[in-house]
Write a protein that holds these residues in place. Sequence first.
Motif, PDB file in Angstrom:
ATOM      1  N   ALA A   1     -11.199 -29.807 -11.485  1.00  0.00           N
ATOM      2  CA  ALA A   1      -9.977 -29.126 -11.918  1.00  0.00           C
ATOM      3  C   ALA A   1      -9.679 -29.446 -13.382  1.00  0.00           C
ATOM      4  O   ALA A   1      -9.268 -28.567 -14.149  1.00  0.00           O
ATOM      5  N   GLU A   2      -9.916 -30.703 -13.767  1.00  0.00           N
ATOM      6  CA  GLU A   2      -9.731 -31.086 -15.171  1.00  0.00           C
ATOM      7  C   GLU A   2     -10.698 -30.333 -16.078  1.00  0.00           C
ATOM      8  O   GLU A   2     -10.388 -30.062 -17.247  1.00  0.00           O
ATOM      9  N   LEU A   3     -11.870 -30.011 -15.538  1.00  0.00           N
ATOM     10  CA  LEU A   3     -12.879 -29.298 -16.316  1.00  0.00           C
ATOM     11  C   LEU A   3     -12.674 -27.790 -16.287  1.00  0.00           C
ATOM     12  O   LEU A   3     -13.443 -27.044 -16.885  1.00  0.00           O
ATOM     13  N   GLY A   4     -11.624 -27.342 -15.552  1.00  0.00           N
ATOM     14  CA  GLY A   4     -11.301 -25.921 -15.522  1.00  0.00           C
ATOM     15  C   GLY A   4     -11.775 -25.173 -14.299  1.00  0.00           C
ATOM     16  O   GLY A   4     -11.620 -23.953 -14.209  1.00  0.00           O
ATOM     17  N   LEU A   5     -12.368 -25.898 -13.317  1.00  0.00           N
ATOM     18  CA  LEU A   5     -12.848 -25.245 -12.098  1.00  0.00           C
ATOM     19  C   LEU A   5     -11.886 -25.571 -10.964  1.00  0.00           C
ATOM     20  O   LEU A   5     -11.903 -26.674 -10.410  1.00  0.00           O
ATOM     21  N   LYS A   6     -11.052 -24.628 -10.589  1.00  0.00           N
ATOM     22  CA  LYS A   6     -10.037 -24.861  -9.563  1.00  0.00           C
ATOM     23  C   LYS A   6     -10.435 -24.199  -8.239  1.00  0.00           C
ATOM     24  O   LYS A   6     -11.360 -23.398  -8.184  1.00  0.00           O
ATOM     25  N   GLY A   7      -9.703 -24.577  -7.167  1.00  0.00           N
ATOM     26  CA  GLY A   7      -9.949 -23.980  -5.863  1.00  0.00           C
ATOM     27  C   GLY A   7     -10.590 -24.919  -4.871  1.00  0.00           C
ATOM     28  O   GLY A   7     -10.799 -24.570  -3.715  1.00  0.00           O
ATOM     29  N   PHE A   8     -10.929 -26.138  -5.308  1.00  0.00           N
ATOM     30  CA  PHE A   8     -11.566 -27.108  -4.418  1.00  0.00           C
ATOM     31  C   PHE A   8     -10.738 -28.385  -4.314  1.00  0.00           C
ATOM     32  O   PHE A   8     -11.264 -29.484  -4.241  1.00  0.00           O
ATOM     33  N   GLU A   9      -9.415 -28.224  -4.313  1.00  0.00           N
ATOM     34  CA  GLU A   9      -8.546 -29.393  -4.260  1.00  0.00           C
ATOM     35  C   GLU A   9      -8.327 -29.921  -2.849  1.00  0.00           C
ATOM     36  O   GLU A   9      -8.004 -31.088  -2.650  1.00  0.00           O
ATOM     37  N   ASP A  10      -8.482 -29.055  -1.826  1.00  0.00           N
ATOM     38  CA  ASP A  10      -8.284 -29.482  -0.441  1.00  0.00           C
ATOM     39  C   ASP A  10      -9.444 -30.366  -0.012  1.00  0.00           C
ATOM     40  O   ASP A  10     -10.612 -30.000  -0.156  1.00  0.00           O
ATOM     41  N   LEU A  11      -9.142 -31.565   0.508  1.00  0.00           N
ATOM     42  CA  LEU A  11     -10.184 -32.540   0.793  1.00  0.00           C
ATOM     43  C   LEU A  11     -10.793 -32.366   2.179  1.00  0.00           C
ATOM     44  O   LEU A  11     -10.081 -32.140   3.156  1.00  0.00           O
ATOM     45  N   PRO A  12     -12.110 -32.493   2.280  1.00  0.00           N
ATOM     46  CA  PRO A  12     -12.773 -32.493   3.592  1.00  0.00           C
ATOM     47  C   PRO A  12     -12.316 -33.706   4.404  1.00  0.00           C
ATOM     48  O   PRO A  12     -11.740 -34.649   3.860  1.00  0.00           O
ATOM     49  N   TYR A  13     -12.596 -33.687   5.698  1.00  0.00           N
ATOM     50  CA  TYR A  13     -12.106 -34.736   6.588  1.00  0.00           C
ATOM     51  C   TYR A  13     -13.215 -35.255   7.486  1.00  0.00           C
ATOM     52  O   TYR A  13     -14.246 -34.606   7.685  1.00  0.00           O
ATOM     53  N   TYR A  14     -13.002 -36.446   8.014  1.00  0.00           N
ATOM     54  CA  TYR A  14     -13.879 -37.042   9.024  1.00  0.00           C
ATOM     55  C   TYR A  14     -13.111 -37.148  10.335  1.00  0.00           C
ATOM     56  O   TYR A  14     -11.933 -37.523  10.343  1.00  0.00           O
ATOM     57  N   GLY A  15     -13.796 -36.860  11.440  1.00  0.00           N
ATOM     58  CA  GLY A  15     -13.173 -36.984  12.741  1.00  0.00           C
ATOM     59  C   GLY A  15     -14.180 -37.371  13.811  1.00  0.00           C
ATOM     60  O   GLY A  15     -15.388 -37.401  13.576  1.00  0.00           O
ATOM     61  N   VAL A  16     -13.649 -37.674  14.987  1.00  0.00           N
ATOM     62  CA  VAL A  16     -14.479 -37.996  16.147  1.00  0.00           C
ATOM     63  C   VAL A  16     -14.150 -36.990  17.242  1.00  0.00           C
ATOM     64  O   VAL A  16     -12.974 -36.698  17.504  1.00  0.00           O
ATOM     65  N   TYR A  17     -15.190 -36.462  17.885  1.00  0.00           N
ATOM     66  CA  TYR A  17     -15.024 -35.421  18.900  1.00  0.00           C
ATOM     67  C   TYR A  17     -15.717 -35.823  20.197  1.00  0.00           C
ATOM     68  O   TYR A  17     -16.705 -36.565  20.183  1.00  0.00           O
ATOM     69  N   ALA A  18     -15.171 -35.318  21.299  1.00  0.00           N
ATOM     70  CA  ALA A  18     -15.725 -35.554  22.631  1.00  0.00           C
ATOM     71  C   ALA A  18     -16.054 -34.216  23.270  1.00  0.00           C
ATOM     72  O   ALA A  18     -15.535 -33.172  22.853  1.00  0.00           O
ATOM     73  N   PRO A  19     -16.897 -34.197  24.297  1.00  0.00           N
ATOM     74  CA  PRO A  19     -17.161 -32.941  25.000  1.00  0.00           C
ATOM     75  C   PRO A  19     -15.882 -32.427  25.662  1.00  0.00           C
ATOM     76  O   PRO A  19     -15.043 -33.219  26.115  1.00  0.00           O
ATOM     77  N   LYS A  20     -15.743 -31.127  25.719  1.00  0.00           N
ATOM     78  CA  LYS A  20     -14.590 -30.525  26.402  1.00  0.00           C
ATOM     79  C   LYS A  20     -14.565 -30.992  27.855  1.00  0.00           C
ATOM     80  O   LYS A  20     -15.592 -31.052  28.521  1.00  0.00           O
ATOM     81  N   GLY A  21     -13.385 -31.356  28.322  1.00  0.00           N
ATOM     82  CA  GLY A  21     -13.240 -31.825  29.696  1.00  0.00           C
ATOM     83  C   GLY A  21     -13.217 -33.334  29.830  1.00  0.00           C
ATOM     84  O   GLY A  21     -13.006 -33.862  30.925  1.00  0.00           O
ATOM     85  N   THR A  22     -13.421 -34.043  28.712  1.00  0.00           N
ATOM     86  CA  THR A  22     -13.329 -35.503  28.758  1.00  0.00           C
ATOM     87  C   THR A  22     -11.907 -35.901  29.185  1.00  0.00           C
ATOM     88  O   THR A  22     -10.932 -35.329  28.686  1.00  0.00           O
ATOM     89  N   PRO A  23     -11.755 -36.822  30.116  1.00  0.00           N
ATOM     90  CA  PRO A  23     -10.419 -37.174  30.621  1.00  0.00           C
ATOM     91  C   PRO A  23      -9.427 -37.535  29.517  1.00  0.00           C
ATOM     92  O   PRO A  23      -9.760 -38.250  28.567  1.00  0.00           O
TER      93      PRO A  23
END
Length: 325
Positions: free
Chosen positions: A241-263
Amino acid sequence: MRISRRRVLQFSLAATAAGHAPWSLAEGHRPIRLLVGFPPGGGTDAIARLLAEKLKDQLGETVIVDNRPGAGGQIAAQVLKSAAADGSTLFVTHDHTISILPQVVKKPGFDPDRDFMPAGGFANFVNCFAVSTATPVKSFSDYVSWVKEQGHGKSAVGIPAPASTPEFLVQLLGKRYQLDLLAAPYRGSAPMIADMLGNQIPAGIGSVQDFLENHKAGKLRVLAVLGGKRQAALPDVPTFAELGLKGFEDLPYYGVYAPKGTPAAFIERFSHALAKVVAMPDVHEQLTAMGINVEYLTPVQLAKREHAYTQAWKKIIQASGFQPQ
């Protein structure tokens, strides 16, 4: 007799209050697998191993990392989909596999909404652009000039997975600076960085944690980071953004997932354990040192983050003209 979700949660809370774990795999003595969709040695693998070491004490279960690299996490996601929904298999991953890959692959073999359950988020991270120190490049403007002088505007940029955030960034950088940049996909960040260190490819895009150690050692040079602000681990490196390229300010995320139906009782127990782990000073310190911004998210919060990020990238992908492959 069918037990309602509400009754399960009531039982979970009651068991916790009584001092007993609401869900356990102890009967079969099976370890909990943390699937990782990238090879050993990369940033996601290092994070998963740190979490596994701490989670085993919080959960009272053996926790192991199971690497299933390939296709930007697609293979590991397919393994999760077919795994038993009993709490024995979880998936540690970032936004690419969950929010982006299903939009760029015609038949990914899984549907995050239909096949997975969020079990908790723990961090966000920043992608960055780095070059091999075999190049004379010291800044991003130097890089643009170098490509135009050395390659007549043509050059390859390594990316950890095809049709990923880094690939779209390569396209955008090419258009913005009138360069003919070729995105060269790898099976994870580790082999990409190995080629950069071996001077097989001059530049690469990946997460800060992938490049940080080699940057500090002077073996690679990070020139710019995404996000809305400079990173604590790289205070002297400007944002795009400082270099003039905007649009990528939203940060990616890390998460943990389980199979559907996990108690629900297991999801609740795991989420609480994850919250305790990422709040530990030593874990917080290690993740921060990797270039990770610690941010615990409940399963509900992770689901909302996933949905928002998916919609944001839907616009970017459509604007790029990319066709699912």
